[in-house]
Design a protein around this motif. Structure first.
Motif, PDB file in Angstrom:
ATOM      1  N   GLN B  72       0.790  -1.195  -0.029  1.00  0.00           N
ATOM      2  CA  GLN B  72      -0.020  -0.125   0.096  1.00  0.00           C
ATOM      3  C   GLN B  72       0.809   1.397  -0.115  1.00  0.00           C
ATOM      4  O   GLN B  72       0.937   2.031   0.968  1.00  0.00           O
ATOM      5  CB  GLN B  72      -0.816   0.036   1.112  1.00  0.00           C
ATOM      6  N   PRO B  73       1.202   1.490  -1.151  1.00  0.00           N
ATOM      7  CA  PRO B  73       2.377   2.941  -1.181  1.00  0.00           C
ATOM      8  C   PRO B  73       1.461   4.246  -1.108  1.00  0.00           C
ATOM      9  O   PRO B  73       0.357   3.906  -1.545  1.00  0.00           O
ATOM     10  CB  PRO B  73       3.135   2.844  -2.303  1.00  0.00           C
ATOM     11  N   GLY B  74       1.622   5.047  -0.255  1.00  0.00           N
ATOM     12  CA  GLY B  74       0.729   6.240  -0.155  1.00  0.00           C
ATOM     13  C   GLY B  74       0.895   6.915   1.151  1.00  0.00           C
ATOM     14  O   GLY B  74       1.168   6.131   2.182  1.00  0.00           O
ATOM     15  N   LEU B  75       0.554   8.183   1.317  1.00  0.00           N
ATOM     16  CA  LEU B  75       0.486   8.638   2.650  1.00  0.00           C
ATOM     17  C   LEU B  75      -0.790   8.836   3.315  1.00  0.00           C
ATOM     18  O   LEU B  75      -1.553   9.631   3.055  1.00  0.00           O
ATOM     19  CB  LEU B  75       1.149  10.097   2.443  1.00  0.00           C
ATOM     20  N   ASP B  76      -1.200   7.697   3.868  1.00  0.00           N
ATOM     21  CA  ASP B  76      -2.377   7.545   4.744  1.00  0.00           C
ATOM     22  C   ASP B  76      -2.171   8.011   5.978  1.00  0.00           C
ATOM     23  O   ASP B  76      -0.904   8.539   6.379  1.00  0.00           O
ATOM     24  CB  ASP B  76      -3.096   6.453   4.788  1.00  0.00           C
ATOM     25  N   TRP B  77      -2.861   8.094   7.156  1.00  0.00           N
ATOM     26  CA  TRP B  77      -2.805   8.371   8.459  1.00  0.00           C
ATOM     27  C   TRP B  77      -3.040   7.500   9.251  1.00  0.00           C
ATOM     28  O   TRP B  77      -4.289   7.115   9.209  1.00  0.00           O
ATOM     29  CB  TRP B  77      -3.591   9.920   8.547  1.00  0.00           C
ATOM     30  N   ILE B  78      -2.348   6.945   9.917  1.00  0.00           N
ATOM     31  CA  ILE B  78      -2.575   5.930  11.149  1.00  0.00           C
ATOM     32  C   ILE B  78      -2.221   6.268  12.352  1.00  0.00           C
ATOM     33  O   ILE B  78      -2.286   5.222  13.273  1.00  0.00           O
ATOM     34  CB  ILE B  78      -1.904   4.630  10.842  1.00  0.00           C
ATOM     35  N   GLY B  79      -1.957   7.443  12.548  1.00  0.00           N
ATOM     36  CA  GLY B  79      -1.613   7.942  13.983  1.00  0.00           C
ATOM     37  C   GLY B  79      -0.186   7.509  14.392  1.00  0.00           C
ATOM     38  O   GLY B  79       0.547   7.167  13.707  1.00  0.00           O
ATOM     39  N   GLY B  80      -0.158   6.970  15.856  1.00  0.00           N
ATOM     40  CA  GLY B  80       1.338   6.587  16.326  1.00  0.00           C
ATOM     41  C   GLY B  80       1.255   5.238  16.266  1.00  0.00           C
ATOM     42  O   GLY B  80       2.033   4.565  17.068  1.00  0.00           O
TER      43      GLY B  80
END
Lengths: 197, 321
Positions: B72-80
């Motif tokens: 899954q290349p890409g800039l998602d947001w999964i927090g810490g």
């Protein structure tokens, strides 16, 4: 004590010299071995312990089964000269300014700016390997001299700033320049970039 | 550059009026001009550094909060959650501990050896010019290539390392395949390559020492050992601290030696932080996780090096008093 001292002194100097020189001599003698000479155990003296051959050297210089050594050397020269030139200009300018003038921008003073420069040396290359890798991939510069040349000055600028500010810093900076000529070639990033091809 | 001949005067200090003495007419018209002039020195380097360091660094921090990996290349947001995984990753902390051992161990040995060698070629020694150059040769070679040579030297049956051991009546070692000896091998290569750097800095320091304290010590009848501990070493404290810090910074980045010599093996016995981050990031392509490891590593390094620098200053400078 006084009679023993020169013996110890020259003994230590010669001992360390032997340690320094040994790998080079080993590489030199190994370069004249054939497969048989290499795989029959440690051998040091040509003719006495193994039959020397020029096989390795002839294949290096375009003999049968040879490899191209000109292109990699040219790449190294381009990358190192470019990176060194840029970093020497930027680094000496900044180091001169920082040692000669006082800068103040809010709470940021000279020592903070110096620390910022020096902190670039603390940062291991691998921290920036991933963004550089992606950036160069994006720009289509992966596995190119321009990409390597662009990433190396970041390290070298930092080192130049340290060395020119060292007490008695002339000798270190000369060595750093010499070292800088060799460092980018050995930089893991170069390997990283070619691996990602 | 006309500026170079002026003494480092307080003239460029902001807020302090320029002194008129010792200044030629037409030079440094006023504080404003001086301020703009001096920026031309600093800004080029600073801007380039900001562009090629700060932007990638911020990008690394952003990536460390994403799940970027090979599928899954890409800039998602999964927090810490990358950082949560990091704190539970025993292999990461083990690699940091190993790095501390290797870096501090090699630099300590390099400092003692480097100081001794610099003292040896400092004064009346025959052929000292030759030995000074010879001692610096390893530093000028390419680490990767020399490590390849060292790997053949450490070969168990075909390399000379075990031959030398036998010469001294010592048992043969599995240099690269037993975990303890592999760490020693990495340290030997590092010491071989980087003791010259210590020699260079410390010799430059020794050569720039003033002569008067030595004359005074000689007149007062101090022997060589006492002269060293009372005169030479105290005078060398500042440059020693500088040399140790620079080498610690460099040693903590050790990667190519490990990569070529042992590839972190056997098992993870010589795996240092840089190498582990490299494996996770650019071999397994877990970009997000590797970014969080990189950033945590950077913070840990800056904090610990600051404390080490302060501790060294206190320990060595305190001794001088």
């Amino acid at each position: 004590m006084s009679r023993l001292y020169p013996v110890l002194k020259y003994g230590a100097i010669l001992g360390w010299s032997a340690f320094v020189v040994a790998p080079f001599l080993w590489a030199l003698t190994t370069s004249f071995k054939t497969i048989n000479g290499v795989t029959s155990g440690p051998r040091y003296l040509p003719w006495l312990q193994y039959e020397p051959s020029l096989q390795g050297w002839t294949s290096l210089f375009g003999g049968t089964g040879g490899i191209d050594i000109v292109q990699p050397y040219m790449d190294s020269i381009v990358v190192t000269l470019g990176a060194s030139a840029i970093s020497i200009v930027l680094g000496t300018l900044a180091a001169y300014g920082l040692s000669r003038f006082k800068y103040q921008l809010g709470f940021v003073k000279n020592s903070d700016i110096v620390f910022f420069f020096v902190s670039q040396r603390i940062m291991p290359p691998v921290v920036l390997a991933i963004p550089f890798f992606l950036m160069l991939q994006f720009l289509g510069l992966l596995d190119s001299a321009l990409g390597c040349g662009g990433t190396s000055p970041s390290e070298l600028v930092g080192s130049r700033t340290i060395s020119t500010r060292q007490p008695g810093g002339v000798a270190p900076s000369v060595a750093e320049v010499a070292q800088g000529l060799l460092v980018p070639v050995a930089d893991p990033r170069v390997a990283v970039q070619t691996e990602g091809e | 550059m006309a500026l170079g001949v002026e003494p480092p005067a307080p003239s460029s200090e902001p807020g302090v009026p320029l002194s008129r003495t010792g200044r030629r007419p037409g030079q440094l018209e006023g504080p404003g001009t001086a301020r703009r002039y001096k920026l031309y020195f600093l800004l080029p380097g600073l801007i380039v550094l900001l562009l090629i360091i700060l932007f990638p660094l911020l990008f690394t921090i952003r990536v460390s909060f994403s799940s970027w990996n090979v599928s899954q290349p890409g800039l998602d947001w999964i927090g810490g959650s990358n950082y949560e995984r990091l704190f539970a990753d025993a292999r990461y902390w083990a690699s940091l501990g190993r790095l501390a051992l290797i870096a501090i161990g090699t630099v300590a040995i390099e400092y003692v050896l480097g100081f001794a060698l610099a003292l040896l070629v400092w004064r009346e020694v025959k052929g000292r010019r030759f030995f000074r150059v010879l001692f610096l040769v390893p530093m000028m070679t390419t680490p990767v290539i020399m490590t390849v040579i060292w790997r053949t030297i450490f070969h168990e049956s075909l390399g000379p390392a075990n031959d030398v051991m036998a010469l001294f009546g010592l048992p043969a070692q599995q240099w690269l395949t037993s975990s303890g000896a592999a760490v020693v091998s990495v340290m030997i290569v590092e010491i071989w390559q980087w003791t010259p750097f210590m020699v260079l800095l410390l010799l430059a320091g020794l050569l720039s020492l003033p002569r008067e304290p030595f004359l005074a010590a000689a007149i007062d009848g101090a022997g060589p050992i006492r002269t060293f501990f009372r005169v030479t070493f105290p005078l060398m404290v500042p440059i020693s601290i500088g040399a140790i810090i620079i080498r610690l910074i460099e040693a903590s980045k050790i990667m190519d030696t490990v990569y070529v010599l042992t590839s972190g093996g056997p098992g993870t016995a010589t795996e240092t932080s840089s190498y582990y981050i490299y494996i996770r990031g650019l071999r397994d392509f877990q970009i997000g996780y590797a970014a969080s490891m990189s950033f945590a590593y950077l913070v840990i390094m800056i904090v610990s090096l600051t404390f080490i620098a302060r501790g060294l200053n206190r320990a060595l400078a305190g001794r001088r008093a």
